[in-house]
Design a protein around this motif. Structure first.
Motif, PDB file in Angstrom:
ATOM      1  N   PRO A  80       0.827  -1.213   0.000  1.00  0.00           N
ATOM      2  CA  PRO A  80       0.000   0.000   0.000  1.00  0.00           C
ATOM      3  C   PRO A  80       0.859   1.260   0.000  1.00  0.00           C
ATOM      4  CG  PRO A  80      -0.742  -1.572   1.667  1.00  0.00           C
ATOM      5  CD  PRO A  80       0.588  -2.065   1.171  1.00  0.00           C
ATOM      6  N   SER A  81       0.230   2.398  -0.227  1.00  0.00           N
ATOM      7  CA  SER A  81       0.945   3.665  -0.230  1.00  0.00           C
ATOM      8  C   SER A  81       1.507   3.963   1.153  1.00  0.00           C
ATOM      9  CB  SER A  81       0.000   4.802  -0.642  1.00  0.00           C
ATOM     10  OG  SER A  81      -0.953   5.033   0.381  1.00  0.00           O
ATOM     11  N   LEU A  82       2.490   4.853   1.214  1.00  0.00           N
ATOM     12  CA  LEU A  82       3.058   5.245   2.502  1.00  0.00           C
ATOM     13  C   LEU A  82       1.982   5.781   3.430  1.00  0.00           C
ATOM     14  CD1 LEU A  82       6.459   7.019   1.747  1.00  0.00           C
ATOM     15  CD2 LEU A  82       6.089   4.841   2.910  1.00  0.00           C
ATOM     16  N   ASN A  83       1.082   6.586   2.911  1.00  0.00           N
ATOM     17  CA  ASN A  83       0.046   7.169   3.761  1.00  0.00           C
ATOM     18  C   ASN A  83      -0.853   6.093   4.362  1.00  0.00           C
ATOM     19  OD1 ASN A  83       0.915   9.801   3.352  1.00  0.00           O
ATOM     20  ND2 ASN A  83      -0.356  10.081   1.529  1.00  0.00           N
ATOM     21  N   ASP A  84      -1.224   5.097   3.551  1.00  0.00           N
ATOM     22  CA  ASP A  84      -2.048   4.004   4.079  1.00  0.00           C
ATOM     23  C   ASP A  84      -1.284   3.224   5.148  1.00  0.00           C
ATOM     24  OD1 ASP A  84      -4.151   4.658   2.453  1.00  0.00           O
ATOM     25  OD2 ASP A  84      -3.685   3.159   0.914  1.00  0.00           O
ATOM     26  N   GLN A  85       0.003   2.995   4.926  1.00  0.00           N
ATOM     27  CA  GLN A  85       0.792   2.251   5.905  1.00  0.00           C
ATOM     28  C   GLN A  85       0.981   3.051   7.192  1.00  0.00           C
ATOM     29  OE1 GLN A  85       4.059  -0.309   4.612  1.00  0.00           O
ATOM     30  NE2 GLN A  85       3.813   0.517   2.543  1.00  0.00           N
ATOM     31  N   LEU A  86       1.157   4.350   7.071  1.00  0.00           N
ATOM     32  CA  LEU A  86       1.300   5.167   8.273  1.00  0.00           C
ATOM     33  C   LEU A  86       0.019   5.162   9.100  1.00  0.00           C
ATOM     34  CD1 LEU A  86       3.349   8.215   6.957  1.00  0.00           C
ATOM     35  CD2 LEU A  86       4.132   6.357   8.435  1.00  0.00           C
ATOM     36  N   ARG A  87      -1.120   5.148   8.431  1.00  0.00           N
ATOM     37  CA  ARG A  87      -2.386   5.084   9.174  1.00  0.00           C
ATOM     38  C   ARG A  87      -2.499   3.767   9.940  1.00  0.00           C
ATOM     39  NH1 ARG A  87      -4.430   8.254   4.850  1.00  0.00           N
ATOM     40  NH2 ARG A  87      -4.807   6.438   3.514  1.00  0.00           N
ATOM     41  N   VAL A  88      -2.041   2.677   9.324  1.00  0.00           N
ATOM     42  CA  VAL A  88      -2.067   1.374   9.999  1.00  0.00           C
ATOM     43  C   VAL A  88      -1.188   1.396  11.245  1.00  0.00           C
ATOM     44  CG1 VAL A  88      -1.356  -1.042   9.785  1.00  0.00           C
ATOM     45  CG2 VAL A  88      -2.643   0.043   7.935  1.00  0.00           C
ATOM     46  N   LEU A  89       0.018   1.934  11.118  1.00  0.00           N
ATOM     47  CA  LEU A  89       0.937   2.001  12.257  1.00  0.00           C
ATOM     48  C   LEU A  89       0.419   2.944  13.331  1.00  0.00           C
ATOM     49  CD1 LEU A  89       4.362   2.105  10.373  1.00  0.00           C
ATOM     50  CD2 LEU A  89       3.338   0.160  11.569  1.00  0.00           C
ATOM     51  N   CYS A  90      -0.167   4.051  12.911  1.00  0.00           N
ATOM     52  CA  CYS A  90      -0.730   5.014  13.865  1.00  0.00           C
ATOM     53  C   CYS A  90      -1.859   4.383  14.662  1.00  0.00           C
ATOM     54  CB  CYS A  90      -1.221   6.248  13.102  1.00  0.00           C
ATOM     55  SG  CYS A  90      -1.865   7.579  14.158  1.00  0.00           S
ATOM     56  N   ASN A  91      -2.738   3.647  13.978  1.00  0.00           N
ATOM     57  CA  ASN A  91      -3.860   3.000  14.660  1.00  0.00           C
ATOM     58  C   ASN A  91      -3.366   1.920  15.614  1.00  0.00           C
ATOM     59  OD1 ASN A  91      -5.754   4.564  13.333  1.00  0.00           O
ATOM     60  ND2 ASN A  91      -6.055   3.089  11.672  1.00  0.00           N
ATOM     61  N   TYR A  92      -2.336   1.176  15.201  1.00  0.00           N
ATOM     62  CA  TYR A  92      -1.783   0.146  16.075  1.00  0.00           C
ATOM     63  C   TYR A  92      -1.244   0.775  17.357  1.00  0.00           C
ATOM     64  CZ  TYR A  92       1.690  -2.921  18.134  1.00  0.00           C
ATOM     65  OH  TYR A  92       2.421  -3.647  19.037  1.00  0.00           O
ATOM     66  N   ALA A  93      -0.461   1.830  17.218  1.00  0.00           N
ATOM     67  CA  ALA A  93       0.118   2.485  18.392  1.00  0.00           C
ATOM     68  C   ALA A  93      -0.981   3.003  19.314  1.00  0.00           C
ATOM     69  CB  ALA A  93       1.038   3.624  17.955  1.00  0.00           C
ATOM     70  N   ALA A  94      -1.982   3.651  18.726  1.00  0.00           N
ATOM     71  CA  ALA A  94      -3.059   4.231  19.531  1.00  0.00           C
ATOM     72  C   ALA A  94      -3.888   3.150  20.225  1.00  0.00           C
ATOM     73  CB  ALA A  94      -3.958   5.098  18.647  1.00  0.00           C
ATOM     74  N   ASP A  95      -4.163   2.068  19.521  1.00  0.00           N
ATOM     75  CA  ASP A  95      -5.021   1.011  20.071  1.00  0.00           C
ATOM     76  C   ASP A  95      -4.331   0.210  21.166  1.00  0.00           C
ATOM     77  OD1 ASP A  95      -6.973   1.763  18.306  1.00  0.00           O
ATOM     78  OD2 ASP A  95      -6.613   0.134  16.881  1.00  0.00           O
ATOM     79  N   THR A  96      -3.010   0.080  21.101  1.00  0.00           N
ATOM     80  CA  THR A  96      -2.284  -0.771  22.049  1.00  0.00           C
ATOM     81  C   THR A  96      -1.483   0.008  23.083  1.00  0.00           C
ATOM     82  OG1 THR A  96      -0.335  -0.912  20.616  1.00  0.00           O
ATOM     83  CG2 THR A  96      -2.072  -2.571  20.289  1.00  0.00           C
ATOM     84  N   GLY A  97      -1.372   1.332  22.889  1.00  0.00           N
ATOM     85  CA  GLY A  97      -0.536   2.121  23.793  1.00  0.00           C
ATOM     86  C   GLY A  97       0.937   1.902  23.546  1.00  0.00           C
ATOM     87  N   SER A  98       1.262   1.347  22.378  1.00  0.00           N
ATOM     88  CA  SER A  98       2.655   1.092  22.028  1.00  0.00           C
ATOM     89  C   SER A  98       3.296   2.348  21.453  1.00  0.00           C
ATOM     90  CB  SER A  98       2.737  -0.045  21.004  1.00  0.00           C
ATOM     91  OG  SER A  98       2.233  -1.248  21.551  1.00  0.00           O
ATOM     92  N   ASN A  99       4.600   2.286  21.245  1.00  0.00           N
ATOM     93  CA  ASN A  99       5.334   3.349  20.562  1.00  0.00           C
ATOM     94  C   ASN A  99       5.868   2.805  19.254  1.00  0.00           C
ATOM     95  OD1 ASN A  99       6.656   4.270  23.725  1.00  0.00           O
ATOM     96  ND2 ASN A  99       5.088   5.385  22.608  1.00  0.00           N
ATOM     97  N   CYS A 100       5.700   3.567  18.192  1.00  0.00           N
ATOM     98  CA  CYS A 100       6.240   3.197  16.902  1.00  0.00           C
ATOM     99  C   CYS A 100       7.136   4.330  16.424  1.00  0.00           C
ATOM    100  CB  CYS A 100       5.116   2.937  15.904  1.00  0.00           C
ATOM    101  SG  CYS A 100       5.701   2.296  14.321  1.00  0.00           S
ATOM    102  N   VAL A 101       8.408   4.034  16.253  1.00  0.00           N
ATOM    103  CA  VAL A 101       9.400   5.028  15.827  1.00  0.00           C
ATOM    104  C   VAL A 101       9.840   4.673  14.415  1.00  0.00           C
ATOM    105  CG1 VAL A 101      11.670   6.022  16.281  1.00  0.00           C
ATOM    106  CG2 VAL A 101      10.161   5.402  18.186  1.00  0.00           C
TER     107      VAL A 101
END
Length: 237
Positions: free
Chosen positions: A166-187
């Motif tokens: 997928p596009s970078l923007n779609d992938q960033l949304r996936v990572l953003c949602n993962y971090a927000a949903d789990t309280g994790s940090n994604c760098v």
């Protein structure tokens, strides 16, 4: 005190100096450290152990943060990502380092340059060098993890190199949602455009992030830029 040059570069300089001047390596290391304002190499190492960019960055991360770390080549962004993962593991957090740029041997070499044996962190820092790394791949790897994790992605501009991804923007949304949903940090480590080198700025910023394909930076909650051993935090876009 911040270094003007990453530690691994200073070590290379010391080794070269030792060969060129037929000087013992420990003396060459001390001379290089002196050039950075330290009394000796041991003084430099002891100081950086307590005052490292990774320690500062880890202290700034809040649960759910998606953070971009940008730097030009040879400024130490990969070392920063690896040290960040190692430090998080020391405080009981499961850490992952996903890279499309390095092989296992490269990662081991970089851990070694920080004085960390790979076997010392292999049970708490998972290093994944698969060519299939993408946001969806990362989420599948993390699906069974319990509790917040720290994820380092090396690096942003390679995530969509495969046309099937997928596009970078779609992938960033996936990572953003993962971090927000789990309280994790994604760098997410990022390249900085080479035009920065031609300018007069002392530190890159959001406008210098290399974007071969359009990137919506609003997904990131934190921006960190690394240059000449210094760390700068910028406000979110």
């Amino acid at each position: 005190m911040w270094l003007s040059t990453p530690v691994y570069v200073l070590k290379r300089q010391a080794k070269l100096l030792a060969r060129q001047t037929d000087t013992p390596l420990n003396q060459a290391l001390d001379k290089v450290a002196s050039g950075q304002g330290y009394q000796s190499w041991s003084h430099l190492a002891a100081t950086l152990k307590n005052e490292s960019p990774a320690r500062e960055l880890l202290s700034q991360l809040k649960p759910g943060d998606l953070c971009l770390v940008g730097a030009r080549p040879s400024q130490g962004k990969t070392l920063l990502g690896l040290e960040l993962a190692a430090r998080a593991s020391r405080v009981g957090r499961k850490s992952f380092f996903f890279t499309l740029d390095y092989h296992e041997r490269d990662v081991a070499d970089r851990f070694a340059s920080m004085g960390i044996a790979r076997h010392a962190v292999e049970h708490t820092v998972v290093v994944d060098t698969s060519d299939d790394v993408s946001a969806d791949y990362i989420i599948r790897r993390l699906r069974s993890e319990q509790g917040p994790t720290l994820v380092v992605v090396d690096y942003l501009q390679l995530l969509d190199q495969k046309r099937t991804n997928p596009s970078l923007n779609d992938q960033l949304r996936v990572l953003c949602n993962y971090a927000a949903d789990t309280g994790s940090n994604c760098v997410v480590l990022s390249q900085i455009d080479r035009r920065f080198d031609m300018g007069s700025k002392r530190m890159p910023g959001k406008s210098d992030i290399r974007a071969p394909n359009p990137i919506d930076l609003s997904a990131f909650g934190k921006f960190v830029f690394l240059h000449n051993g210094k760390l700068q935090f910028d406000q979110a876009a």
